[in-house]
Structure formats: C-alpha cells, structure tokens
Design an enzyme around this catalytic site. Structure first.
Site, PDB file in Angstrom:
ATOM      1  N   LYS A   1       0.854  -1.187   0.000  1.00 24.08           N
ATOM      2  CA  LYS A   1       0.000   0.000   0.000  1.00 24.08           C
ATOM      3  C   LYS A   1       0.888   1.235   0.000  1.00 24.08           C
ATOM      4  O   LYS A   1       1.741   1.405   0.872  1.00 24.08           O
ATOM      5  CB  LYS A   1      -0.905   0.005   1.220  1.00 24.08           C
ATOM      6  CG  LYS A   1      -1.768   1.257   1.311  1.00 24.08           C
ATOM      7  CD  LYS A   1      -2.785   1.165   2.423  1.00 24.08           C
ATOM      8  CE  LYS A   1      -3.579   2.451   2.516  1.00 24.08           C
ATOM      9  NZ  LYS A   1      -4.598   2.366   3.568  1.00 24.08           N
TER      10      LYS A   1
ATOM     11  N   LYS B   1      -2.231  -1.507  -3.816  1.00 25.01           N
ATOM     12  CA  LYS B   1      -3.083  -0.320  -3.760  1.00 25.01           C
ATOM     13  C   LYS B   1      -2.244   0.943  -3.838  1.00 25.01           C
ATOM     14  O   LYS B   1      -1.235   1.023  -3.131  1.00 25.01           O
ATOM     15  CB  LYS B   1      -3.849  -0.360  -2.435  1.00 25.01           C
ATOM     16  CG  LYS B   1      -4.756   0.800  -2.180  1.00 25.01           C
ATOM     17  CD  LYS B   1      -5.348   0.667  -0.821  1.00 25.01           C
ATOM     18  CE  LYS B   1      -6.073   1.952  -0.495  1.00 25.01           C
ATOM     19  NZ  LYS B   1      -6.429   2.040   0.887  1.00 25.01           N
TER      20      LYS B   1
END
Ligand code: PBG
Length: 332
Positions: free
Chosen positions: A202, A256
């Site tokens: 992330k 992400k």
C-alpha cells in the site's frame, strides 16, 4: 518462436469479426471479479452523497444491507465496509474501533441478517476512521505512528470485526508484523476460517483524497502517512512486503492504488502465485468520472477497459466503486 511472416501472418484476421474477437479473448471480466466498497453512516434511511465521489453515497446500516442485497443480485461476491464514525466518537486512541456495537459491527450484522452467507463481508483493519488525528495508528509525543502498540490495538479491532461476523479482515495500516499477530489471535479466539486479505503493498498515494472525505478523516489528518505507507518509487520493497505478509499468514494480498501500480501486481503474481487483489481507489474512480463528464471518453467503456486491465495484469479480483455499474454492464 517461429512466427510466420506477413502476408501469411495477418494478426488482424482474428480481429475481423465480433465472434472471432470473443473466441480469442484472453481475459474475461465477470461480476465475480469485483469487490464493492461501501461507506456506512449513522441513522436510519440516510443516504449522504460524497461530494468528491460523484455517484457514491454513505448509507445508514439499513441502506448498507440493501446495497448488499443488490450486490448478491448483481453477482458481486463480496462487499468492503468502511464507517464514517461520528466526530464525537473519534479519539486519540481510536477506542471506538473496539466497541462491539460500533457502526461497522452493526453494518456487518445487518448485512449478515439480510444476506446470510450469500455475500462475503470484508472489513478494514486500521484506526483512521476512529482517530481524532486521522492517522491509521497510535501517535506518540513526537507525532510518530508507533508500530507495536498500534499492532496490539489492531489485533483487538480485527477480533471485534470477526466476532461481528466479518469474513475477511483486511489490515490496511501497513504496520510491521500485524498479519502474524492478527492470524494468531483469530486462531486462538475461535475464528480459524476468517480470512486475512493483507493490504501488503500500500503506497503513500495522492489518490486517497475522496476516501478520506467519505470516512471523515481528511479534514483531521495533519501531515502524511509516509512513515508507514510505501514510497511510490519502490517496487522491490513491495515484493518484500508481500513475501512477509504471506509468510505471516495472509490468505491473499492486495496492491493499492490500482492502475498506476499494475506493474507491481504483475510482479507479485509472477513471483508468488498467490491470490492478488488490487484496489482501484477513490481518486482513480473520481478521475474516471471527471474525465467522462469532461468528454474525455465514454464512461462505461472507460470503466470496463480499466477493470479488464486489472485482470490482464494478473489480479484475482478488484475492489472498485464502479463494481455495481460494471456488474450491470456485464449482465449480472
Ligand atoms: C485506511 C484506508 C484508506 C483507503 C482504504 N483504507 C486511506 C488511507 O490509507 O489514507 C483508501 C481507499 C480509497 O482511496 O478508495 N487505512
């Protein structure tokens, strides 16, 4: 490879008719590839449009249950729930995350009541919707988000969500060691079948703005999340993050944001052969909507093309705010 040469080889031959394009298609997107993120709000019968996410609303728990039924009808197998915690329930330590009757737990139970096991329920493990400072963890006097103390709280948060009925807990906090700690706690507390989808790679991204509006943390956040979320310049490090989360007991991993990071998806898929998900995040959704509104391209075509690209890159599935639209277009 021994390729024939033009004109014996004409790659346009197989593209010349719709039936042939269908026959040769390498990647097929279906509603079953989608996870639909939903925002919960307090109240009853409440729908609050999120200004920075046109077409996306926060729903009170009854509305969340209705959206979950819609997901089932559309063939979307899983929803992801995020709470807009009332300001009065946010605190320095994010203690509301551990309240068995908090908004997210009530939403989980309402979805379970409405849909049984027809839909998977994913909940986010991180403190940002609950803290008065908008960080994902506990902050020390120097303003640093502490790791090990935060992990201890995240474990309790994950157990709280599992007890409410979550099927997948998804730590989105990027603390070190949290997957192992959560996995052990789930095992020891009677939740051996609750999955962990680790937000493994992330990034500290500029694409999260509208999400932070939706969960009400944007205005609270001072500074950034760069001491825990990854540097967008790094790819090797993403592979190390993924390797660790798999070793610690993650059932699946996530990359992400989505489209700008498909190279990472591909590298993870090739290196580890584990289920890889990607999150087409709020800023990506908003860009597509703004682009379509500005006449850049056809909205529906943009949505299906981008979601197909995730699958082509190697994704097992995609979290997307466009999930219901895409599922409808795909005939779900
Ligand atoms: C919270 C969390 C974020 C997102 C998912 N979980 C925001 C953040 O890390 O600041 C972003 C999702 C989106 O932008 O759609 N830890």
């Amino acid at each position: 490879m021994n390729l024939a040469q033009y004109p014996h080889l004409r790659l346009r031959r197989t593209r010349s008719a719709a039936w042939s394009r269908a026959l040769h298609r390498e990647t097929v997107l279906t509603p079953a590839d989608l996870i639909w993120p939903l925002f919960a709000a307090e109240g009853r019968g409440v729908e609050e449009p999120v200004a920075s996410l046109p077409g996306v609303s926060r729903w009170s728990v009854d509305g969340i249950a209705a959206r979950a039924k819609e997901a089932v009808a559309l063939g979307i197998p899983c929803i992801a729930l995020f709470p807009n915690t009332p300001a009065g329930r946010r605190s320095d330590d994010g203690a509301e995350a551990l309240n068995p009757d908090n908004l997210i737990c009530r939403a989980v139970r309402a979805v379970r009541d409405a849909c049984g096991s027809d839909v998977g329920i994913l909940t986010d493990v991180a403190l940002d919707p609950y803290t008065s400072h908008g960080q994902d963890g506990l902050v020390d006097d120097a303003g640093y988000v502490t790791n090990d103390d935060t992990v201890a709280v995240l474990v309790d948060q994950a157990l709280n969500q599992a007890a409410a009925g979550a099927d997948i807990v998804a730590p989105s906090d990027m603390m070190d060691g949290r997957v192992r700690a959560i996995r052990m706690a789930l095992e020891m507390n009677g939740h051996p079948n609750v999955q962990i989808m680790a937000y493994a790679a992330k990034y500290a991204s500029a694409f999260y703005g509208p999400f932070r509006d939706a969960v009400g943390s944007g205005g609270l956040l001072k500074g950034d999340k760069k001491s825990y979320q990854m540097d967008p310049a790094n790819g090797e490090e993403a592979l190390r993050e993924v390797a660790l989360d798999i070793a610690e007991g993650a059932d699946s991993v996530m990359v992400k944001p989505g489209l700008p990071y498909l190279d990472i998806v591909r590298r993870v898929k090739e290196r580890f052969e584990v289920p890889v998900f990607a999150y087409q995040v709020s800023g990506e959704y908003a860009l597509i909507e703004a682009g379509a509104a500005a006449g850049v391209g056809d909205r529906e075509a943009l949505v299906l093309e981008t979601l197909t690209a995730f699958k082509r890159a190697g994704c097992t599935g995609v979290l997307s705010y466009h999930a219901p639209l895409a599922a409808r277009l795909l005939g779900g």
